[in-house]
Design an enzyme around this catalytic site. Structure first.
Site, PDB file in Angstrom:
ATOM      1  CE1 TYR A  94      -4.645  -0.599   0.295  1.00 15.04           C
ATOM      2  CE2 TYR A  94      -3.041  -2.790   1.370  1.00 15.04           C
ATOM      3  CZ  TYR A  94      -4.430  -2.217   0.527  1.00 15.04           C
ATOM      4  OH  TYR A  94      -5.982  -2.929   0.301  1.00 15.04           O
ATOM      5  CD  GLU A 130      -6.194  -5.614   1.598  1.00 16.27           C
ATOM      6  OE1 GLU A 130      -4.730  -5.820   1.639  1.00 16.27           O
ATOM      7  OE2 GLU A 130      -6.418  -5.172   0.635  1.00 16.27           O
ATOM      8  CE1 TYR A 182     -10.059 -15.271  -5.085  1.00 13.61           C
ATOM      9  CE2 TYR A 182     -12.782 -14.413  -4.933  1.00 13.61           C
ATOM     10  CZ  TYR A 182     -11.142 -14.001  -4.640  1.00 13.61           C
ATOM     11  OH  TYR A 182     -10.588 -13.115  -4.729  1.00 13.61           O
ATOM     12  CB  SER A 220     -13.836 -20.441  -9.322  1.00 17.81           C
ATOM     13  OG  SER A 220     -14.808 -19.610  -9.823  1.00 17.81           O
ATOM     14  N   GLY A 235     -11.731 -12.361 -12.827  1.00 21.14           N
ATOM     15  CA  GLY A 235     -11.348 -10.881 -13.737  1.00 21.14           C
ATOM     16  C   GLY A 235     -11.794  -9.778 -13.109  1.00 21.14           C
TER      17      GLY A 235
END
Length: 403
Positions: free
Chosen positions: A94, A136, A189, A208, A396
């Site tokens: 970040y 996260e 996924y 996936s 995507g």
């Protein structure tokens, strides 16, 4: 942030709407020029086809529009957070992104990028980075705390490679340490990464999981892309051509927010196009394997592909529908070579089976290309299906805005 700073950020909304992709394209070019090591982290196929630049532009625009109350973006940020953790994005990334994004704002806007505006965007980005990295970290913690869970990259061995159709092959992936693997929510996924000699880069791709949770392995089912000169299909084709049983590949832990609602009392309708059926296969297998499954709950499977030869899992689906009276399937083939009446000719048209599809109590799961999802989402909404009952995933970087 002060109110004046928030007002400055909101004032850039018209510019972002008109020139957002120009800004993000400049940003990625700048960042990769200064930090080429990040090319191993980002999907360069999505760079070439502009999907990543568009997705970032949309995200920056949405954040600017909701700077007064960023919490309304939490569902979107949750989706992005899962994408980031699947790619092992960390707080230090970040800092790098922020440095180049803020520099790009100054370079693209030129004289209109006043010191006050750049300071406002600096504060805004720091606020967003703190929000995202904190969220996260919670996802990483959840992954680590699962039985068989992990964070970052873990080596898996390809134990089986099974051809499902002329285009789609399944890979059965077991941990190389012979440990258990974490359960996941059907629809999620995994990311894998391979070295691409053509680009001289490690490249990640997300696939996936196409089987139900079992504690032993993950299965991905990969479509071969026509030609292999475009980065978007290089990983898929390399899996087909160069990855064999016994080979090792790195995987990240299961991620994703497109997941099955396990409330079995509601009917389920699955709508897929092409390889988009893979996350729905995991959902269907999970439903039929549940010990307490209510066989009276209707399940409708709708799938479309070019022809019978490219139809993966055709025999498996026949086996499931023949052994469960509550499951119906409707198959569409664009190219028909026989007089078989068990399928429909043409692309998926829900209007042809409207009476068997529309149910105000059902939950709908759609997966496929963007136009496929938009078409069927619109049909369902136009027929009074609540938007909250329609779940979808576009493969995507997200570009759909149908809600």
């Amino acid at each position: 942030m002060t109110q004046d700073q928030k007002n400055l950020v909101k004032a850039t909304v018209p510019v972002l709407k008109e020139h957002g992709v120009l800004l993000t394209t400049h940003f990625y070019k700048r960042m990769f020029g200064h930090n080429p090591e990040l090319k191993h982290v980002f999907n360069m196929g999505n760079q070439k086809n502009q999907k990543q630049q568009t997705a970032l532009a949309m995200a920056v625009l949405a954040y600017a529009e909701h700077i007064e109350n960023p919490s309304v973006l939490l569902p979107v940020l949750d989706n992005i957070g899962h994408k980031h953790t699947s790619l092992d994005i960390r707080p230090e990334h970040y800092a790098i992104v922020g440095k180049h994004l803020l520099a790009s704002i100054g370079e693209v806007l030129g004289e209109t990028a006043t010191p006050e505006l750049l300071e406002a965007w600096t504060m805004a980005y720091q606020q967003l980075a703190t929000l995202m990295s904190g969220h996260e970290q919670k996802i990483y913690n959840d992954q680590i705390n699962k039985t068989g869970g992990w964070a970052g990259w873990r080596p898996f061995v390809v134990k089986e490679k099974v051809k499902e159709s002329t285009e789609i092959t399944s890979f059965y992936l077991y941990p190389s340490d012979n440990g258990v693997v974490a359960d996941f929510q059907p629809g999620q996924y995994i990311s894998l990464r391979l070295f691409l000699p053509e680009l001289n880069l490690l490249q990640p791709r997300q696939y996936s999981i196409s089987c139900s949770p079992n504690g032993k392995y993950y299965r991905i089912s990969v479509k071969r892309e026509s030609g292999n000169t475009h980065p978007d299909g290089m990983i898929s084709n390399r899996l087909h051509d160069h990855v064999n049983e016994g080979d090792l590949i790195d995987l990240s832990a299961p991620s994703g927010v497109f997941v099955l609602n396990t409330e079995l009392s509601r009917p389920k309708v699955f709508i897929s196009g092409g390889v988009g059926q893979t996350p729905l296969m995991a959902m269907l297998e999970d439903l039929v394997q549940r010990k307490n499954e209510d066989e009276s709950t209707p399940i409708t499977w709708i799938h479309g592909c070019r022809n019978e030869a490219v139809h993966a899992f055709k025999d498996r689906l026949a086996e499931i529908t023949n052994s469960h009276l509550n499951i119906r399937q409707h198959i569409f083939y664009d190219q028909v070579e026989s007089l078989d009446t068990s399928f429909y000719q043409g692309w998926v048209e829900l209007s042809k089976i409207k009476d068997q599809v529309i149910d105000q109590q059902a939950e709908y799961y759609i997966c496929g290309p963007g136009p496929f999802i938009s078409k069927h989402y619109t049909f369902l909404v136009d027929n009074n299906v609540p938007k909250s009952a329609i779940h979808f995933e576009e493969f995507g970087p997200a570009s759909l805005q149908v809600n």
